[in-house]
Design an enzyme around this catalytic site. Sequence first.
Site, PDB file in Angstrom:
ATOM      1  N   GLU A   1       0.796  -1.085  -0.075  1.00  0.00           N
ATOM      2  CA  GLU A   1       0.021  -0.011   0.144  1.00  0.00           C
ATOM      3  C   GLU A   1       0.739   1.314   0.075  1.00  0.00           C
ATOM      4  O   GLU A   1       2.054   1.497   0.537  1.00  0.00           O
ATOM      5  CB  GLU A   1      -0.847   0.115   1.112  1.00  0.00           C
ATOM      6  CG  GLU A   1      -1.705   1.331   1.324  1.00  0.00           C
ATOM      7  CD  GLU A   1      -2.833   1.481   2.592  1.00  0.00           C
ATOM      8  OE1 GLU A   1      -3.660   0.462   2.510  1.00  0.00           O
ATOM      9  OE2 GLU A   1      -2.424   2.144   3.376  1.00  0.00           O
TER      10      GLU A   1
ATOM     11  N   HIS B   1     -13.828  -2.850  14.496  1.00  0.00           N
ATOM     12  CA  HIS B   1     -13.708  -1.485  14.119  1.00  0.00           C
ATOM     13  C   HIS B   1     -13.932  -0.780  15.362  1.00  0.00           C
ATOM     14  O   HIS B   1     -14.788  -1.327  16.365  1.00  0.00           O
ATOM     15  CB  HIS B   1     -14.754  -1.269  13.113  1.00  0.00           C
ATOM     16  CG  HIS B   1     -14.940  -0.065  12.584  1.00  0.00           C
ATOM     17  ND1 HIS B   1     -15.368   1.151  13.116  1.00  0.00           N
ATOM     18  CD2 HIS B   1     -14.589   0.678  11.358  1.00  0.00           C
ATOM     19  CE1 HIS B   1     -14.801   2.198  12.474  1.00  0.00           C
ATOM     20  NE2 HIS B   1     -14.472   1.785  11.261  1.00  0.00           N
TER      21      HIS B   1
ATOM     22  N   THR C   1      -4.123   4.758  -1.513  1.00  0.00           N
ATOM     23  CA  THR C   1      -5.325   5.163  -0.663  1.00  0.00           C
ATOM     24  C   THR C   1      -5.812   6.407  -1.038  1.00  0.00           C
ATOM     25  O   THR C   1      -5.287   6.956  -2.209  1.00  0.00           O
ATOM     26  CB  THR C   1      -4.570   5.657   0.819  1.00  0.00           C
ATOM     27  OG1 THR C   1      -3.488   6.850   0.407  1.00  0.00           O
ATOM     28  CG2 THR C   1      -3.949   4.491   1.484  1.00  0.00           C
TER      29      THR C   1
END
Length: 291
Positions: free
Chosen positions: A17, A148, A48
């Site tokens: 990433e 989360h 991103t």
Amino acid sequence: MQVAQIFKQKKPVVSFEIFPPKRDEALKSIDETLGILTELKPDFISVTFGAGGSVTNSKTVEIASKIKKNFGIEAVAHLTCLNYSKDEIIEMVNNLKANDIDNILALRGDHNPNLAPKNDFMHASDLITFVKQHSDLGISAACYPEGHPEAPSLSEDVINLKRKVDAGAQHLVSQLFFDNDIFYRFIELCKVAGINVPIEAGIMPVINKAQIERMVGLCGASLPDNLKRMLDKFADNKEALFDAGIAFATNQIIDLLAAGVDGIHIYTMNNPKVAMKICDSIKNVIASNRA
């Protein structure tokens, strides 16, 4: 090629990433970073969601397109939805397709206290359903081994994750974690819930104490005692912390590969040296797993 097809052809998958630079003048440096990262032959690179208000006028699509067209590596563009209307999402999707990008990572996005949500999409599952209806893009989604931060419990978060998969997510990338046992327990919960898509383990090497403490504060990941000791011991020695952080991440990855995970997603922080060090250390382990 869609990411789901990559997982059908090989395992484990290894991916990186990166993020778009905040300043235009820094964009030149991303070319050098990409040149080094692509030499390592990742299966895909995710980009991103950049600043600027939309994919159309951010650098996300530009960088993702460059990864695919210039370097021949599959790209995944992050796409958030909380602050966008359906018409804006369609515009973004069309722009991605016009630039030959076949994959997105569908995210809700963070709440911005200075920007009211548009209420067309309140959850990532809403975005996934909508994109599935209006395009043939490959859709990945995020998952959280420790739940989360806004979820009442891990069990309820896994139920929400199943909604993402049922809506059309074909592949999951995990938030960073530092205790592999936490990830293994999460995988078992996913299996029980009937989640049967590939789940990549997201690994962020610890090379900066302040940075990792900020990230942990945002995502709610826990720091095991051995990592805390490492941070305390080497926090004031940049070179020592880099070596220790790379060693910690490498050991974590080797254990995950030995356990047969679907893939490893390395959060590079736009530092090609991080990816180079880790990939050099695990190349034979990857080859053995694919044999």
